[in-house]
Design a protein around this motif. Structure first.
Motif, PDB file in Angstrom:
ATOM      1  N   UNK A   8       0.835  -1.206   0.000  1.00 34.05           N
ATOM      2  CA  UNK A   8       0.000   0.000   0.000  1.00 34.05           C
ATOM      3  C   UNK A   8       0.868   1.253   0.000  1.00 34.05           C
ATOM      4  N   UNK A   9       2.009   1.203   0.682  1.00 38.69           N
ATOM      5  CA  UNK A   9       2.924   2.344   0.714  1.00 38.69           C
ATOM      6  C   UNK A   9       3.439   2.677  -0.682  1.00 38.69           C
ATOM      7  N   UNK A  14       3.219   6.226  -5.391  1.00 39.15           N
ATOM      8  CA  UNK A  14       3.048   6.487  -6.820  1.00 39.15           C
ATOM      9  C   UNK A  14       1.916   7.487  -7.057  1.00 39.15           C
ATOM     10  N   UNK A  15       0.863   7.387  -6.261  1.00 37.53           N
ATOM     11  CA  UNK A  15      -0.250   8.338  -6.398  1.00 37.53           C
ATOM     12  C   UNK A  15       0.212   9.748  -6.056  1.00 37.53           C
ATOM     13  N   UNK A  40       6.314   1.855 -13.873  1.00 36.53           N
ATOM     14  CA  UNK A  40       6.269   0.974 -12.712  1.00 36.53           C
ATOM     15  C   UNK A  40       7.518   1.113 -11.840  1.00 36.53           C
ATOM     16  N   UNK A  41       8.233   2.200 -11.975  1.00 36.63           N
ATOM     17  CA  UNK A  41       9.455   2.392 -11.194  1.00 36.63           C
ATOM     18  C   UNK A  41       9.102   2.710  -9.744  1.00 36.63           C
ATOM     19  N   UNK A  42       9.787   2.072  -8.817  1.00 29.63           N
ATOM     20  CA  UNK A  42       9.505   2.279  -7.399  1.00 29.63           C
ATOM     21  C   UNK A  42      10.770   2.397  -6.552  1.00 29.63           C
ATOM     22  N   UNK A  67      -0.069  -2.454  -9.787  1.00 31.11           N
ATOM     23  CA  UNK A  67      -1.469  -2.146  -9.487  1.00 31.11           C
ATOM     24  C   UNK A  67      -1.783  -0.682  -9.786  1.00 31.11           C
ATOM     25  N   UNK A  68      -0.832   0.192  -9.462  1.00 32.86           N
ATOM     26  CA  UNK A  68      -1.040   1.620  -9.751  1.00 32.86           C
ATOM     27  C   UNK A  68      -1.126   1.861 -11.254  1.00 32.86           C
ATOM     28  N   UNK A  69      -0.247   1.232 -12.016  1.00 32.24           N
ATOM     29  CA  UNK A  69      -0.264   1.416 -13.469  1.00 32.24           C
ATOM     30  C   UNK A  69      -1.526   0.821 -14.080  1.00 32.24           C
ATOM     31  N   UNK A  70      -1.989  -0.300 -13.549  1.00 32.57           N
ATOM     32  CA  UNK A  70      -3.234  -0.883 -14.037  1.00 32.57           C
ATOM     33  C   UNK A  70      -4.415   0.037 -13.759  1.00 32.57           C
TER      34      UNK A  70
END
Length: 268
Positions: A8-9, A14-15, A40-42, A67-70
């Motif tokens: 979740x972090x 990303x958001x 998708x870089x983190x 998940x963020x990119x999706x």
């Protein structure tokens, strides 16, 4: 729970990063025509301030970025809004890919029958443990799964390819075109979900709760309000406040489960 929080972090980071880039681009004329990166870089989130991110598998963090990119892909397809912050209360879930779990059936040594199922979570470097679960039917090994917790109840959910080919839109249209309008109206039924009345049909049929369900729903509602008052009187964040919060969620979950059960059994 740590895996849920770390994934979740990454998602929330990303958001926030996307919100910062878009807000900065709106205020800077030299960035006209440039857009925030959708990737998708983190790795930029793993710093000295977040040492806990180094204590979980990197695949888990990658899944959070995926998940963020999706979610952004659904936004571009006009299926939803932009990704938003996931809060740490309510239902929590983590998405695990095949690198992070393994299914092992439990067999009886005498009869050889499968008596249960075990789900091994973790990797060699980051082992988590074994999760016992109840399989409602036979299953095939999935490529990924979701583990969620809500009101103290854990769930394992996944899907897999059963080999049955689904009809295409053309096949469905070709099948429906053989009926006239009167036949289509006769074989079609609309259902509306409600709160007081769980299900109502387009043909004026009404489906309510049973007497036992009505009594239990009223009792659960009384208990929920009682624990809500207790939670309001306790210090936020204390052990008693957390206990009351879980009690409220459990009673709230019962009503949702009953309504879902009634609508499912009625519509099948």
């Amino acid at each position: 729970m740590r895996w849920i929080g770390c994934q979740r972090n990454i998602y929330n980071s990303k958001v926030r990063e996307d919100q910062y880039f878009r807000r900065f681009a709106q205020k800077s004329l030299q960035h006209v025509g440039q857009y925030a990166p959708i990737d998708q870089q983190y790795s930029q989130f793993k710093t000295d301030l977040t040492p806990y991110l180094s204590e979980v598998p990197s695949v888990l963090l990658r899944n959070g970025a995926v998940l963020w990119k999706q979610a952004y892909g659904r936004y571009f397809s006009k299926l939803g809004g932009r990704p938003v912050i996931h809060k740490k209360h309510g239902k929590q879930a983590v998405w695990l890919t095949s690198e992070l779990f393994k299914f092992v059936p439990v067999t009886d040594t005498e009869t050889g029958k499968i008596t249960g199922h075990q789900l091994y979570l973790g990797t060699k470097k980051f082992p988590v443990g074994i999760l016992m679960f109840k399989a409602h039917k036979d299953y095939k090994l999935p490529a990924s799964l979701h583990i969620s917790i809500h009101a103290g109840r854990w769930h394992v959910s996944f899907n897999y390819d059963d080999g049955i080919q689904e009809p295409t839109d053309k096949d469905t249209t070709d099948w429906l075109i053989q009926f006239d309008e009167a036949e289509l109206r006769k074989m079609t039924a609309g259902l509306d979900l409600g709160v007081t009345l769980p299900l109502a049909g387009s043909d004026y049929q009404q489906f309510g709760f049973s007497e036992v369900q009505d009594k239990r729903l009223l009792a659960q509602e009384r208990h929920k309000k009682c624990w809500q008052r207790r939670q309001a009187r306790r210090t936020k964040g204390s052990a008693g406040w957390v206990k009351a919060k879980r009690k409220v969620a459990r009673y709230q979950r019962y009503g949702a489960d009953v309504r879902r059960d009634v609508s499912h059994k009625t519509s099948c």
